[in-house]
Design a protein around this motif. Structure first.
Motif, PDB file in Angstrom:
ATOM      1  N   LEU A  86       2.762  -3.261  -6.553  1.00  0.00           N
ATOM      2  CA  LEU A  86       3.069  -3.984  -7.796  1.00  0.00           C
ATOM      3  C   LEU A  86       2.486  -3.267  -9.001  1.00  0.00           C
ATOM      4  N   ALA A  87       1.224  -2.848  -8.875  1.00  0.00           N
ATOM      5  CA  ALA A  87       0.591  -2.125  -9.987  1.00  0.00           C
ATOM      6  C   ALA A  87       1.346  -0.831 -10.276  1.00  0.00           C
ATOM      7  N   ALA A  88       1.750  -0.125  -9.226  1.00  0.00           N
ATOM      8  CA  ALA A  88       2.483   1.126  -9.423  1.00  0.00           C
ATOM      9  C   ALA A  88       3.843   0.861 -10.056  1.00  0.00           C
ATOM     10  N   ALA A  89       4.503  -0.223  -9.651  1.00  0.00           N
ATOM     11  CA  ALA A  89       5.815  -0.549 -10.211  1.00  0.00           C
ATOM     12  C   ALA A  89       5.714  -0.893 -11.695  1.00  0.00           C
ATOM     13  N   LEU A  90       4.659  -1.585 -12.081  1.00  0.00           N
ATOM     14  CA  LEU A  90       4.464  -1.924 -13.492  1.00  0.00           C
ATOM     15  C   LEU A  90       4.166  -0.680 -14.316  1.00  0.00           C
ATOM     16  N   LEU A  91       3.370   0.225 -13.767  1.00  0.00           N
ATOM     17  CA  LEU A  91       3.080   1.469 -14.480  1.00  0.00           C
ATOM     18  C   LEU A  91       4.336   2.324 -14.641  1.00  0.00           C
ATOM     19  N   ARG A  92       5.189   2.302 -13.628  1.00  0.00           N
ATOM     20  CA  ARG A  92       6.433   3.072 -13.679  1.00  0.00           C
ATOM     21  C   ARG A  92       7.523   2.348 -14.460  1.00  0.00           C
ATOM     22  N   ARG A  93       7.275   1.099 -14.770  1.00  0.00           N
ATOM     23  CA  ARG A  93       8.263   0.271 -15.473  1.00  0.00           C
ATOM     24  C   ARG A  93       9.582   0.303 -14.703  1.00  0.00           C
ATOM     25  N   SER A  94       9.467  -0.014 -13.410  1.00  0.00           N
ATOM     26  CA  SER A  94      10.620   0.062 -12.513  1.00  0.00           C
ATOM     27  C   SER A  94      11.052  -1.332 -12.069  1.00  0.00           C
ATOM     28  N   ALA A  95      12.223  -1.747 -12.517  1.00  0.00           N
ATOM     29  CA  ALA A  95      12.769  -3.030 -12.088  1.00  0.00           C
ATOM     30  C   ALA A  95      13.173  -2.977 -10.618  1.00  0.00           C
ATOM     31  N   THR A  96      13.644  -1.834 -10.167  1.00  0.00           N
ATOM     32  CA  THR A  96      14.044  -1.684  -8.762  1.00  0.00           C
ATOM     33  C   THR A  96      12.871  -1.947  -7.825  1.00  0.00           C
ATOM     34  N   ALA A  97      11.710  -1.351  -8.132  1.00  0.00           N
ATOM     35  CA  ALA A  97      10.537  -1.536  -7.290  1.00  0.00           C
ATOM     36  C   ALA A  97      10.047  -2.982  -7.337  1.00  0.00           C
ATOM     37  N   LEU A  98      10.107  -3.604  -8.503  1.00  0.00           N
ATOM     38  CA  LEU A  98       9.648  -4.986  -8.632  1.00  0.00           C
ATOM     39  C   LEU A  98      10.509  -5.928  -7.791  1.00  0.00           C
ATOM     40  N   VAL A  99      11.819  -5.720  -7.832  1.00  0.00           N
ATOM     41  CA  VAL A  99      12.709  -6.563  -7.031  1.00  0.00           C
ATOM     42  C   VAL A  99      12.474  -6.325  -5.541  1.00  0.00           C
ATOM     43  N   ALA A 100      12.302  -5.049  -5.163  1.00  0.00           N
ATOM     44  CA  ALA A 100      12.082  -4.720  -3.749  1.00  0.00           C
ATOM     45  C   ALA A 100      10.805  -5.345  -3.225  1.00  0.00           C
ATOM     46  N   LEU A 101       9.798  -5.516  -4.089  1.00  0.00           N
ATOM     47  CA  LEU A 101       8.516  -6.082  -3.652  1.00  0.00           C
ATOM     48  C   LEU A 101       8.622  -7.547  -3.243  1.00  0.00           C
ATOM     49  N   LEU A 102       9.713  -8.206  -3.640  1.00  0.00           N
ATOM     50  CA  LEU A 102       9.893  -9.589  -3.208  1.00  0.00           C
ATOM     51  C   LEU A 102      10.015  -9.681  -1.685  1.00  0.00           C
ATOM     52  N   LEU A 103      10.564  -8.638  -1.070  1.00  0.00           N
ATOM     53  CA  LEU A 103      10.769  -8.663   0.381  1.00  0.00           C
ATOM     54  C   LEU A 103       9.455  -8.739   1.151  1.00  0.00           C
ATOM     55  N   PRO A 104       8.491  -7.772   0.969  1.00  0.00           N
ATOM     56  CA  PRO A 104       7.238  -7.883   1.723  1.00  0.00           C
ATOM     57  C   PRO A 104       6.427  -9.109   1.339  1.00  0.00           C
ATOM     58  N   ALA A 105       6.538  -9.549   0.080  1.00  0.00           N
ATOM     59  CA  ALA A 105       5.775 -10.730  -0.344  1.00  0.00           C
ATOM     60  C   ALA A 105       6.241 -11.969   0.416  1.00  0.00           C
ATOM     61  N   VAL A 106       7.553 -12.130   0.542  1.00  0.00           N
ATOM     62  CA  VAL A 106       8.101 -13.291   1.252  1.00  0.00           C
ATOM     63  C   VAL A 106       7.746 -13.234   2.734  1.00  0.00           C
ATOM     64  N   VAL A 107       7.853 -12.045   3.329  1.00  0.00           N
ATOM     65  CA  VAL A 107       7.568 -11.898   4.757  1.00  0.00           C
ATOM     66  C   VAL A 107       6.093 -12.173   5.031  1.00  0.00           C
ATOM     67  N   TRP A 108       5.195 -11.628   4.195  1.00  0.00           N
ATOM     68  CA  TRP A 108       3.759 -11.841   4.409  1.00  0.00           C
ATOM     69  C   TRP A 108       3.422 -13.329   4.299  1.00  0.00           C
ATOM     70  N   LEU A 109       3.977 -13.997   3.294  1.00  0.00           N
ATOM     71  CA  LEU A 109       3.710 -15.425   3.134  1.00  0.00           C
ATOM     72  C   LEU A 109       4.254 -16.221   4.317  1.00  0.00           C
TER      73      LEU A 109
END
Length: 340
Positions: A86-109
């Motif tokens: 998440l920190a890397a995605a914000l630094l890169r200003r990447s919407a693609t990475a932010l959306v992709a991060l929803l997948l591991p977050a949902v699975v971990w929860l």
């Protein structure tokens, strides 16, 4: 008297910028950033890989250094990859990475979200505790006194050094009228014990035992086990063959148990996620998973990272489960309250 008012139109100041204006300006700049969806493809792939590791952890082969069991032992810690990405995605200003991060977050929860809350309930009529006291424990009597003060009705100890057994017996004698030591494991109880003896877990010496404890609510078969240690070696990876064989033998003994109500206490050198313990975990419930507060990590005591010490039940309802304070061992003691 004439007073002049002058305005410098070349140096107009409207005061500090409002936070709302700053946010709107940044959102506007992102809207016009054509690279926001093209950047961070590698980060998105990392998020996808993390998701696949958590979903298909059972498919990771054990043939190469028991890599599957190693992953499952520390499976909850894969979640640390989410804030890092998440920190890397914000630094890169990447919407693609932010959306992709929803997948591991949902699975971990989905896998571990239930452990974040306190599921302890009221009631219960038996409190049990287990502790790997460490053979090199410099204060056996002090450790024993702390366990006696925990209020447990039944206490299991693992890694008992023969020369220190009298110290534990002396310190626990006033609280627990009944006890038995078999090899390097022992059981202390406030209630009568019978049919006590060693359990063969294919090690060549005794590191498991069983006893029938006659509680006011009925008989309970109590097993105490200390499965073989696992090692991480450079040339062999995660070596756990002997631990796995002992787990299978323990599972077979519990499956043959004639008493319907069973409690397993001990250091299993593996977590509930570890497939190598399936012979045991498939037929018993973890008190921590069912009624615990948080993950209940017990090892190493200095910075707990895994719950390799377990309390499991069969035919009994877990009410609450928790880790006790440090006693000077390299493991934390754990306790549970159950309803027979």
């Amino acid at each position: 008297m004439t007073q002049a008012y002058m305005t410098d139109t070349g140096n107009v100041s409207s005061g500090p910028e409002r936070p709302g204006s700053r946010i709107r300006r940044r959102l506007e700049s992102l809207r016009h950033d054509r690279g926001i969806w093209r950047r961070g493809i590698l980060l998105a792939l990392c998020a996808l890989l993390l998701t696949l590791l958590m979903i298909f952890h059972a498919e990771i082969p054990n043939k190469i250094g028991n890599l599957g069991s190693l992953t499952e032992t520390f499976l909850p810690w894969l979640g640390l990859g989410i804030p890092l990405l998440l920190a890397a995605a914000l630094l890169r200003r990447s919407a693609t990475a932010l959306v992709a991060l929803l997948l591991p977050a949902v699975v971990w929860l989905n896998l571990f979200g239930g452990l974040l809350t306190d599921k302890a309930g009221p009631g219960g009529n038996l409190t049990v505790a287990t502790h790997n006291v460490n053979a090199d424990n410099p204060d056996a009597e002090g450790t024993a006194r702390k366990l006696a003060d925990s209020g447990a009705d039944v206490v299991a100890l693992e890694e008992l050094k023969a020369s220190e057994v009298p110290s534990y017996e002396s310190a626990l004698a006033d609280t627990y009228k009944y006890h038995s030591v078999q090899g390097t494991v022992g059981l202390w109880s406030k209630y009568p014990m019978s049919d006590t003896g060693p359990v063969d877990i294919k090690m060549g010496w005794t590191r498991a035992m069983r006893s029938t404890v006659s509680t006011p609510a009925g008989d309970v078969a109590v097993y105490v086990a200390h499965l073989p240690s696992v090692r991480v070696k450079v040339n062999a990876g995660f070596t756990a063959g002997q631990r796995d064989d002992s787990a299978d033998a323990l599972g077979e003994a519990i499956a043959r148990e004639p008493v319907g109500k069973v409690v397993l206490l001990g250091d299993l050198n593996g977590t509930m996620n570890d497939r190598a313990l399936n012979a045991v975990t498939s037929q018993m419930r973890s008190t921590q998973g069912a009624a615990g507060d948080g993950f209940g990590f017990s090892w190493p005591a200095s910075f707990p990272m895994a719950r390799i010490d377990q309390i499991m039940v069969k035919g009994i309802t877990p009410v609450s489960s928790w880790a006790l304070a440090d006693t000077g061992s390299d493991h934390l003691p754990i306790a549970a309250r159950v309803e027979i």
